[in-house]
Design an enzyme around this catalytic site. Structure first.
Site, PDB file in Angstrom:
ATOM      1  N   ASP A 113      12.863   4.159  -2.136  1.00  0.00           N
ATOM      2  CA  ASP A 113      13.828   4.039  -3.239  1.00  0.00           C
ATOM      3  C   ASP A 113      15.019   3.154  -2.872  1.00  0.00           C
ATOM      4  O   ASP A 113      16.128   3.360  -3.375  1.00  0.00           O
ATOM      5  CB  ASP A 113      14.346   5.426  -3.683  1.00  0.00           C
ATOM      6  CG  ASP A 113      13.229   6.373  -4.028  1.00  0.00           C
ATOM      7  OD1 ASP A 113      12.270   5.920  -4.673  1.00  0.00           O
ATOM      8  OD2 ASP A 113      13.297   7.553  -3.655  1.00  0.00           O
ATOM      9  N   LYS A 153      13.586  -1.926  -3.592  1.00  0.00           N
ATOM     10  CA  LYS A 153      12.663  -3.010  -3.227  1.00  0.00           C
ATOM     11  C   LYS A 153      12.166  -3.772  -4.436  1.00  0.00           C
ATOM     12  O   LYS A 153      11.990  -4.985  -4.384  1.00  0.00           O
ATOM     13  CB  LYS A 153      11.439  -2.444  -2.481  1.00  0.00           C
ATOM     14  CG  LYS A 153      11.765  -1.823  -1.157  1.00  0.00           C
ATOM     15  CD  LYS A 153      10.534  -1.213  -0.522  1.00  0.00           C
ATOM     16  CE  LYS A 153      10.004   0.011  -1.232  1.00  0.00           C
ATOM     17  NZ  LYS A 153      10.844   1.194  -1.193  1.00  0.00           N
ATOM     18  N   GLY A 171       7.573   4.064  -7.293  1.00  0.00           N
ATOM     19  CA  GLY A 171       8.098   3.740  -8.615  1.00  0.00           C
ATOM     20  C   GLY A 171       9.137   2.649  -8.463  1.00  0.00           C
ATOM     21  O   GLY A 171      10.155   2.844  -7.811  1.00  0.00           O
ATOM     22  N   HIS A 172       8.843   1.482  -8.963  1.00  0.00           N
ATOM     23  CA  HIS A 172       9.777   0.364  -8.856  1.00  0.00           C
ATOM     24  C   HIS A 172      10.438   0.116 -10.204  1.00  0.00           C
ATOM     25  O   HIS A 172       9.768  -0.199 -11.175  1.00  0.00           O
ATOM     26  CB  HIS A 172       9.037  -0.908  -8.398  1.00  0.00           C
ATOM     27  CG  HIS A 172       8.610  -0.834  -6.966  1.00  0.00           C
ATOM     28  ND1 HIS A 172       7.680  -1.674  -6.421  1.00  0.00           N
ATOM     29  CD2 HIS A 172       9.003  -0.021  -5.973  1.00  0.00           C
ATOM     30  CE1 HIS A 172       7.513  -1.363  -5.145  1.00  0.00           C
ATOM     31  NE2 HIS A 172       8.301  -0.368  -4.861  1.00  0.00           N
ATOM     32  N   GLN A 225       7.435   2.992  -0.663  1.00  0.00           N
ATOM     33  CA  GLN A 225       8.084   4.004   0.179  1.00  0.00           C
ATOM     34  C   GLN A 225       8.993   3.313   1.220  1.00  0.00           C
ATOM     35  O   GLN A 225       9.422   2.199   0.986  1.00  0.00           O
ATOM     36  CB  GLN A 225       7.057   4.922   0.863  1.00  0.00           C
ATOM     37  CG  GLN A 225       6.343   5.874  -0.095  1.00  0.00           C
ATOM     38  CD  GLN A 225       5.162   5.261  -0.812  1.00  0.00           C
ATOM     39  OE1 GLN A 225       4.327   4.628  -0.199  1.00  0.00           O
ATOM     40  NE2 GLN A 225       5.074   5.441  -2.098  1.00  0.00           N
TER      41      GLN A 225
HETATM   42  P1  IMP Z   1       3.365  11.775  -1.218  1.00  0.00           P
HETATM   43  O1  IMP Z   1       3.450  10.324  -0.908  1.00  0.00           O
HETATM   44  O2  IMP Z   1       3.249  12.065  -2.686  1.00  0.00           O
HETATM   45  O3  IMP Z   1       2.325  12.478  -0.412  1.00  0.00           O
HETATM   46  O4  IMP Z   1       4.770  12.445  -0.789  1.00  0.00           O
HETATM   47  C1  IMP Z   1       5.156  12.564   0.589  1.00  0.00           C
HETATM   48  C2  IMP Z   1       6.660  12.339   0.753  1.00  0.00           C
HETATM   49  O5  IMP Z   1       6.965  10.988   0.467  1.00  0.00           O
HETATM   50  C3  IMP Z   1       7.522  13.176  -0.172  1.00  0.00           C
HETATM   51  O6  IMP Z   1       8.737  13.487   0.495  1.00  0.00           O
HETATM   52  C4  IMP Z   1       7.831  12.218  -1.326  1.00  0.00           C
HETATM   53  O7  IMP Z   1       9.032  12.554  -1.983  1.00  0.00           O
HETATM   54  C5  IMP Z   1       7.957  10.925  -0.558  1.00  0.00           C
HETATM   55  N1  IMP Z   1       7.667   9.745  -1.390  1.00  0.00           N
HETATM   56  C6  IMP Z   1       6.467   9.294  -1.792  1.00  0.00           C
HETATM   57  N2  IMP Z   1       6.604   8.167  -2.523  1.00  0.00           N
HETATM   58  C7  IMP Z   1       7.911   7.897  -2.550  1.00  0.00           C
HETATM   59  C8  IMP Z   1       8.674   6.835  -3.126  1.00  0.00           C
HETATM   60  O8  IMP Z   1       8.165   5.894  -3.741  1.00  0.00           O
HETATM   61  N3  IMP Z   1      10.021   6.905  -2.939  1.00  0.00           N
HETATM   62  C9  IMP Z   1      10.610   7.885  -2.213  1.00  0.00           C
HETATM   63  N4  IMP Z   1       9.946   8.894  -1.667  1.00  0.00           N
HETATM   64  C10 IMP Z   1       8.599   8.895  -1.826  1.00  0.00           C
END
Ligand code: IMP
Length: 443
Positions: A27, A30, A54-55, A238
């Protein structure tokens, strides 16, 4: 420090194949940076993660939220999904539909997906949610999109890949095997719902028809583009601290988020990458559970949350907010080989009288300069802060470094000195135009 602001095209002359990635916990903004630089790139590639990302992009006042499709699509560039991504076909089709509603046309000519991309199946989502429920308080706080279970199947060598959908026999056999295994686990271990073969098969085969025009050989496409002198942008999702190896394990996502992941996740050799640009907020945020040494639960945290509008683009969850952490950034610089930084959301700090930057951690009286390999140590670490004066002037929308208040320039210079990475871009608002582009120190 003397700065000179330059144009995007001047900046990009010095760049060729570039990885843009998150240097914190995701977040970082990017999407905006990718969108900005894409103007001059020829190809934009996603190489890991899935629709957990999510961009948010604001282009000429219009807001777009993309989850899977590279942000370059708004520029009509060639957009590519590499094999390191886990693909939920229903999420993809929904995003294609939304872009179509905005008048953005996506065809097999401007969008490609690797056939060896792993698929997210309905049972992955069910497993993700059931597992988190079972963990209770110790949950990771996943996005519930089935990301982790899909990567598990990939590494367990039972995953279903996009290309399998075009060989019905193989697809049915794999699906049957997977269902036998996962239904057993869902029913007997997680006490959750199970799935029938026919529904999934028919749904996925139907979606496969719509996706078929996009399926192509990604490593060949990228090698050809690079050989022809085209510029390729690799768009990370991420952030480094969510990397499955180098992040705050186990409170991480399940993919290789770091720059090296771009090579394996797209099928490109490391010798073809020229720059790695890390994106970091001027402060820090994190969604989900896990250690966060500089987290603030006071009025400043509230300010960052409110002014920064820190709600997740994918899940709408509130982001935890805190001061800038240079230990995190130095770690990111090391494991990614960062050649530059893009600092975003500087304007969110406007009006905070005094700013803190964490320069090291205190672990029971011992000063830690580097990220500990065991993230549970972070629970007993106190941030060591340096304090800098804030600024009262508005920086929102400023496009030249010299127009920033002196204290803001000093703050940026301080970040550069404690991270050891030169700042190349500063974002002062969500719109493309609200950006300061700096001289390239490697130019
Ligand atoms: P998962 O990717 O859904 O398995 O989530 C694992 C961890 O990564 C959790 O803490 C999510 O909140 C975090 N996470 C996954 N995608 C994002 C993102 O795009 N932005 C911020 N945190 C993310």
């Amino acid at each position: 420090m003397a700065y000179r602001s330059i144009s995007i095209s001047e900046f990009l002359i010095t760049m060729a194949n570039v990885i843009i990635m998150g240097a914190q916990w995701g977040d970082e903004g990017k999407g905006k940076i990718v969108d900005l630089l894409t103007e001059q790139a020829d190809v934009v590639v996603r190489f890991q993660g899935g629709h957990n990302a999510g961009h948010t992009l604001v282009v000429e006042g219009k807001k777009y939220v993309l989850h899977l499709i590279p942000s370059g699509i708004l520029h009509a560039k060639l957009c590519v999904i590499g094999n390191g991504v886990v693909l939920d076909p229903s999420a993809l089709l929904q995003e294609l539909q939304e872009l179509d509603n905005h008048g953005i046309s996506i065809t097999g000519a401007n969008f490609k997906i690797s056939p060896i991309t792993q698929l997210i199946m309905p049972y992955h989502r069910e497993l993700d949610v059931a597992r988190e429920k079972r963990k209770g308080k110790g949950k990771i706080g996943t996005t519930g999109r089935g990301i982790g279970p899909a990567y598990e199947d990939k590494v367990a060598r039972r995953g279903i890949r996009l290309g399998d959908l075009y060989n019905r026999q193989i697809f049915e056999a794999k699906l049957q095997d997977n269902l036998a295994y996962h239904n057993f686990m869902l029913e007997n271990f997680y006490n959750a719902g199970t799935f029938t073969m026919e529904t999934i098969r028919d749904d996925y085969l139907r979606m496969a028809d719509t996706i078929a025009p996009f399926v192509d050989d990604v490593p060949v496409i990228l090698a050809n583009a690079m050989d022809a002198g085209q510029a390729v942008l690799f768009e990370g999702a991420q952030g480094t601290m969510l990397d499955v190896d180098h992040g705050t394990y186990p409170f991480v996502t399940s993919s290789s988020v770091i720059a090296g992941g771009a090579c394996s996740g797209a099928g490109v050799g490391p010798t073809r990458i020229h720059q790695v640009l890390g994106v970091a907020k001027a402060y820090t945020t994190r969604v989900g559970s896990g250690p966060f040494p500089t987290e603030l639960t006071d009025a400043v945290g509230e300010h960052l949350f409110k002014v920064g509008q820190e709600l997740g683009a994918s899940t709408g969850r509130a982001r935890r907010c805190g001061w800038f952490d240079a230990v995190v950034l130095r770690h990111a610089a090391r494991v990614n080989g960062l050649t530059g930084l893009a600092i975003t959301k500087l304007d969110v700090l406007d009006g905070i009288p005094s700013l803190k930057v964490c320069v090291a951690y205190n672990r029971n009286g011992r000063r830690l300069e580097n990220m500990p390999s065991d993230p549970s140590i972070l629970d007993v670490c106190e941030p060591i802060y340096e304090e800098l004066p804030g600024w009262s002037e508005a920086t929102s929308g400023i496009e030249r470094m010299e127009d920033l208040p002196k204290n803001a320039r000093d703050y940026l210079a301080f970040l550069e000195s404690v991270t050891g990475v030169p700042t190349r871009i500063v974002s002062t608002g969500p719109d493309r135009k609200q950006t300061i582009i700096l001289d390239n120190p490697f130019g």
